[in-house]
Scaffold this motif. Structure first.
Motif, PDB file in Angstrom:
ATOM      1  N   GLY A  21       8.465  34.160  13.433  1.00 38.52           N
ATOM      2  CA  GLY A  21       8.146  35.413  12.624  1.00 38.52           C
ATOM      3  C   GLY A  21       7.363  34.868  11.416  1.00 38.52           C
ATOM      4  N   ASN A  22       6.809  33.620  11.298  1.00 35.31           N
ATOM      5  CA  ASN A  22       5.891  33.512  10.291  1.00 35.31           C
ATOM      6  C   ASN A  22       4.619  32.752  10.581  1.00 35.31           C
ATOM      7  N   PRO A  23       3.410  33.689  10.390  1.00 33.96           N
ATOM      8  CA  PRO A  23       2.426  33.379  11.020  1.00 33.96           C
ATOM      9  C   PRO A  23       1.687  32.063  10.613  1.00 33.96           C
ATOM     10  N   GLN A  24       2.110  31.449   9.223  1.00 27.81           N
ATOM     11  CA  GLN A  24       1.633  29.974   8.359  1.00 27.81           C
ATOM     12  C   GLN A  24       2.508  29.025   8.734  1.00 27.81           C
ATOM     13  N   ARG A  25       1.610  27.820   9.171  1.00 25.89           N
ATOM     14  CA  ARG A  25       2.572  26.624   9.293  1.00 25.89           C
ATOM     15  C   ARG A  25       3.104  26.301   7.880  1.00 25.89           C
ATOM     16  N   GLN A  26       4.114  25.580   8.087  1.00 31.59           N
ATOM     17  CA  GLN A  26       4.651  24.839   6.692  1.00 31.59           C
ATOM     18  C   GLN A  26       4.433  23.490   6.696  1.00 31.59           C
ATOM     19  N   TYR A  27       4.053  23.042   5.482  1.00 27.36           N
ATOM     20  CA  TYR A  27       3.435  21.743   5.365  1.00 27.36           C
ATOM     21  C   TYR A  27       4.570  20.840   4.679  1.00 27.36           C
ATOM     22  N   MET A  28       5.046  19.851   4.961  1.00 25.22           N
ATOM     23  CA  MET A  28       5.593  18.856   4.247  1.00 25.22           C
ATOM     24  C   MET A  28       5.015  17.381   3.984  1.00 25.22           C
ATOM     25  N   THR A  29       5.220  16.673   2.848  1.00 26.69           N
ATOM     26  CA  THR A  29       4.925  15.289   3.074  1.00 26.69           C
ATOM     27  C   THR A  29       5.840  14.354   2.618  1.00 26.69           C
ATOM     28  N   PHE A  30       5.493  13.333   2.931  1.00 27.49           N
ATOM     29  CA  PHE A  30       6.513  12.032   2.498  1.00 27.49           C
ATOM     30  C   PHE A  30       5.609  10.864   2.150  1.00 27.49           C
ATOM     31  N   THR A  31       6.080  10.035   1.117  1.00 29.10           N
ATOM     32  CA  THR A  31       5.281   8.796   0.778  1.00 29.10           C
ATOM     33  C   THR A  31       6.336   7.470   1.196  1.00 29.10           C
ATOM     34  N   ALA A  32       5.476   6.512   1.254  1.00 29.01           N
ATOM     35  CA  ALA A  32       6.234   5.039   1.287  1.00 29.01           C
ATOM     36  C   ALA A  32       5.142   3.998   0.706  1.00 29.01           C
ATOM     37  N   THR A  33       5.996   3.204  -0.045  1.00 33.93           N
ATOM     38  CA  THR A  33       5.289   1.886  -0.370  1.00 33.93           C
ATOM     39  C   THR A  33       5.485   0.782   0.872  1.00 33.93           C
ATOM     40  N   VAL A  34       4.487   0.852   1.437  1.00 34.52           N
ATOM     41  CA  VAL A  34       4.560  -0.198   2.635  1.00 34.52           C
ATOM     42  C   VAL A  34       4.195  -1.653   2.413  1.00 34.52           C
ATOM     43  N   PHE A  35       5.114  -2.544   2.419  1.00 40.77           N
ATOM     44  CA  PHE A  35       4.698  -4.002   2.179  1.00 40.77           C
ATOM     45  C   PHE A  35       4.956  -5.036   3.270  1.00 40.77           C
ATOM     46  N   LYS A  36       3.986  -6.041   3.135  1.00 40.66           N
ATOM     47  CA  LYS A  36       4.217  -7.131   4.307  1.00 40.66           C
ATOM     48  C   LYS A  36       5.332  -8.069   4.048  1.00 40.66           C
ATOM     49  N   GLN A  48       0.850  -1.085  -0.131  1.00 39.86           N
ATOM     50  CA  GLN A  48       0.068   0.069   0.057  1.00 39.86           C
ATOM     51  C   GLN A  48       0.845   1.337  -0.003  1.00 39.86           C
ATOM     52  N   VAL A  49       0.453   2.123  -0.912  1.00 42.64           N
ATOM     53  CA  VAL A  49       1.295   3.349  -0.741  1.00 42.64           C
ATOM     54  C   VAL A  49       0.437   4.449   0.037  1.00 42.64           C
ATOM     55  N   VAL A  50       1.453   5.134   0.999  1.00 40.57           N
ATOM     56  CA  VAL A  50       0.615   5.918   2.025  1.00 40.57           C
ATOM     57  C   VAL A  50       1.321   7.111   2.065  1.00 40.57           C
ATOM     58  N   THR A  51       1.030   8.225   2.288  1.00 39.69           N
ATOM     59  CA  THR A  51       1.375   9.743   2.346  1.00 39.69           C
ATOM     60  C   THR A  51       1.027  10.093   3.434  1.00 39.69           C
ATOM     61  N   LYS A  52       2.066  10.730   4.260  1.00 42.01           N
ATOM     62  CA  LYS A  52       2.038  11.221   5.527  1.00 42.01           C
ATOM     63  C   LYS A  52       2.406  12.721   5.465  1.00 42.01           C
ATOM     64  N   ASN A  53       1.542  13.452   6.197  1.00 43.21           N
ATOM     65  CA  ASN A  53       1.974  14.970   6.528  1.00 43.21           C
ATOM     66  C   ASN A  53       2.829  15.493   8.046  1.00 43.21           C
TER      67      ASN A  53
END
Length: 92
Positions: A77-92, A65-70
């Motif tokens: 000094g910056n009022p807005q959150r900075q968002y990043m993502t990463f993906t992984a192909t999780v396997f059994k 399963q491909v998962v995307t996490k944030n």
């Protein structure tokens, strides 16, 4: 600005832990971080966010399963959150 905002971890086996690093290159320093789920534990220094991801199991009948996490960071000094993502192909 973060050097990278999207990272692909490739294939990660269920139960395996991987670290993801994001480097802040802008003005100010990181003052707090967070993650979108319990499988990701963020930590930080003034210019680096590290997210420890542990691949979780998923329902029977699914072998991969491909998962995307944030993750996010708040910068002084910056009022807005900075968002990043990463993906992984999780396997059994």
């Amino acid at each position: 600005m973060f050097k990278q905002t999207e990272i692909d971890l490739g294939r990660v086996k269920v139960g395996e832990t991987k670290n993801v690093e994001y480097v802040w290159e802008g003005d100010g320093t990181i003052k707090s971080v967070g993650a979108g789920c319990g499988c990701t534990i963020p930590s930080f220094s003034s210019k680096k966010l590290t997210a420890q991801f542990t691949a979780q199991n998923f329902p029977d009948g699914i072998n991969e399963q491909v998962v995307t996490k944030n993750v996010w960071a708040e910068i002084d000094g910056n009022p807005q959150r900075q968002y990043m993502t990463f993906t992984a192909t999780v396997f059994k």
